[in-house]
Scaffold this motif. Structure first.
Motif: not given
Ligand code: MG
Length: 461
Positions: A392, A395-396, A398-400, A405, A409, A411
């Motif tokens: 979680e 996720k925050k 690397y939100s860009n 998911t 996750i 990326v």
């Protein structure tokens, strides 16, 4: 209701005579027999593992008690059993195997009439029968009298595999092939297929030995060093190394370089898309595969569909979407839908030989076409709840970025990618990173490890 779980990522697994003893296997045999029902015909087989015969006999007793007619393939690979279930019209099957696990493990895999592992929902059904003991034992006069021994299944299977490739083109090349059968049942199938395709076969680790004296049954760059040396030293065209039940095949090129399954699958996908233009231009692979697959296949108009980790998830997604060119895993599993929508390491070798027969280049030259990434795999011991919190947090942060998911996750960066996911079977967080250069890969691993540790520490306070 809070029923226990038996099935993991790929069947029921346990240490023989600890979790997986005959009493457990008998009970599971009852449950599987109850699931398929009285009068159904089930094909059963096993790989070389210790306890295989004992577990098979116990499962057979349970099946017979439920009125199931048992047909025995005995020593066989998982894919050869899967093919036989479908081609001989059985109602289902059971394979006794722990695949690539250490020698003390064994397992029980349940297969549908299509030869595919039963679905996750069907696994739950069997678990419910098991835990509530709702076994349906038939009356004494309906118990099958005998077990039918099946002969000739491997011969038929190898002929089928060969029928799916360009035999003449391969025969003309007289390839030299090194086959590492992990001291298990792949030695009954793959060398036979290669010989029937005119190859000079150098078979290693081919004696059946449940103690796996030559190497760990999981094929990987760490366990295959000796095999890779042999491929390079005898100047073979290709090497293939299996796990203990033959559904995985790790490819070694003529220079003795070991390639993870996503790399060999990428070049096979390109070849198969050209060979079969009628197939939907899609490949299916788990998020644990490298993004080099996308980078390599995109220019050929081939889409990559990312799935959860676990071959059963790949099989069922392919089934629901009507197939595709192939499905695969980075661990060497390869699914060719014209054969079976399940993994088959023997089929993979036959297809690799066909690819080589149609190319004028060496395998090492073809492999050099693939985008280059520097890989690092690591793991951090932690409880699943903590690992999920780490996911979680990442996720925050690397939100860009583009991300997937569905399982942990994943990326996607311009010159790197990573996957962070809690293991499905152990209390660990798995981290996989690949970057165009080594220092970038290392710095990402460092950053992800820092995030994971700080989340874990904050939770403890
Ligand atoms: Mg396997």
């Amino acid at each position: 209701m809070g029923l226990g779980r038996l099935f993991g990522t790929d069947g029921v697994r346990g240490v023989v005579n600890v979790e997986l003893d005959p009493l457990f296997a008998l009970k599971l045999g009852y449950a599987i027999g109850t699931f398929f029902g009285e009068g159904s015909r089930i094909l059963i087989g096993r790989d070389v593992r210790i306890g295989g015969l004992m577990i098979m006999r116990a499962v057979e007793a349970g099946l017979m008690s439920a009125g199931v007619k048992v047909y025995e393939a005995d020593l066989i690979t998982t894919p050869a059993l899967q093919h036989s279930i479908r081609s001989e019209g059985f109602d289902g099957g059971v394979m006794i195997t722990a695949s690539h696990n250490p020698p003390q493990y064994n397992g029980i895999k349940v297969l549908s009439s299509q030869g595919i592992e039963i679905s996750r929902d069907q696994e739950r059904e069997i678990e419910e029968i098991f835990f509530t003991s709702r076994f349906r034992k038939v009356s004494w006069s309906n118990i099958p009298y005998d077990i039918i021994k099946m002969e000739g299944l491997i011969e038929k299977y190898t002929n089928w595999v060969i029928s799916l490739v360009d035999k003449e083109a391969i025969m003309r090349k007289r390839f030299t092939v090194v086959i590492d059968s992990a001291n298990s049942t792949p030695s009954l199938t793959t060398p036979l297929v290669a010989r029937k395709l005119g190859a000079k076969v150098v078979s290693i680790n081919s004696n059946l030995d449940p103690f796996f004296p030559s190497r760990h049954p999981e094929p990987s760059p760490e366990t295959l060093k000796e095999t890779a040396n042999i491929v390079a030293n005898i100047k073979a065209d290709i090497g293939i190394a299996h796990d203990a039940d033959g559904d995985r095949g790790i490819v070694i090129d003529d220079k003795g370089r070991i390639h993870w399954g996503d790399r060999s699958a990428a070049i096979l996908a390109k070849f198969l898309a050209e060979k079969h233009p009628e197939l939907p231009k899609k490949v299916y692979t788990a998020v644990s595969s490298s993004i080099l697959v996308e980078e390599y296949l995109k220019p050929f108009g081939i889409e990559v569909v990312w799935t959860k980790v676990g071959s059963i998830d790949i099989s069922y997604l392919m089934l629901s979407q009507g197939g595709g060119i192939c499905g695969f895993e980075e661990n060497g599993g390869f699914m060719y839908p014209k054969h079976l929508i399940v993994r088959d390491g023997t089929m993979k070798l036959a297809l690799m030989l066909e690819l080589l027969a149609h190319e004028r280049r060496k395998l090492s030259e073809i492999m050099d076409e693939l985008p280059k990434y520097y890989p690092i795999k690591t793991k951090i011991p932690m409880k699943r709840e903590v690992a999920l919190k780490v996911v979680e947090e990442i996720k925050k942060i690397y939100s860009n970025y583009r991300m997937i998911t569905i399982d942990g996750i994943k990326v996607f960066g311009n010159d790197f990618w990573f996957l962070v996911r809690p293991s499905g079977t152990e209390p660990i967080l798995r981290i996989m990173v690949e970057a165009k250069d080594e220092s970038k890969a290392k710095s990402i691993v460092k950053e992800l490890t820092k995030i994971a540790k700080s989340v874990a520490e904050n939770l403890e306070i």
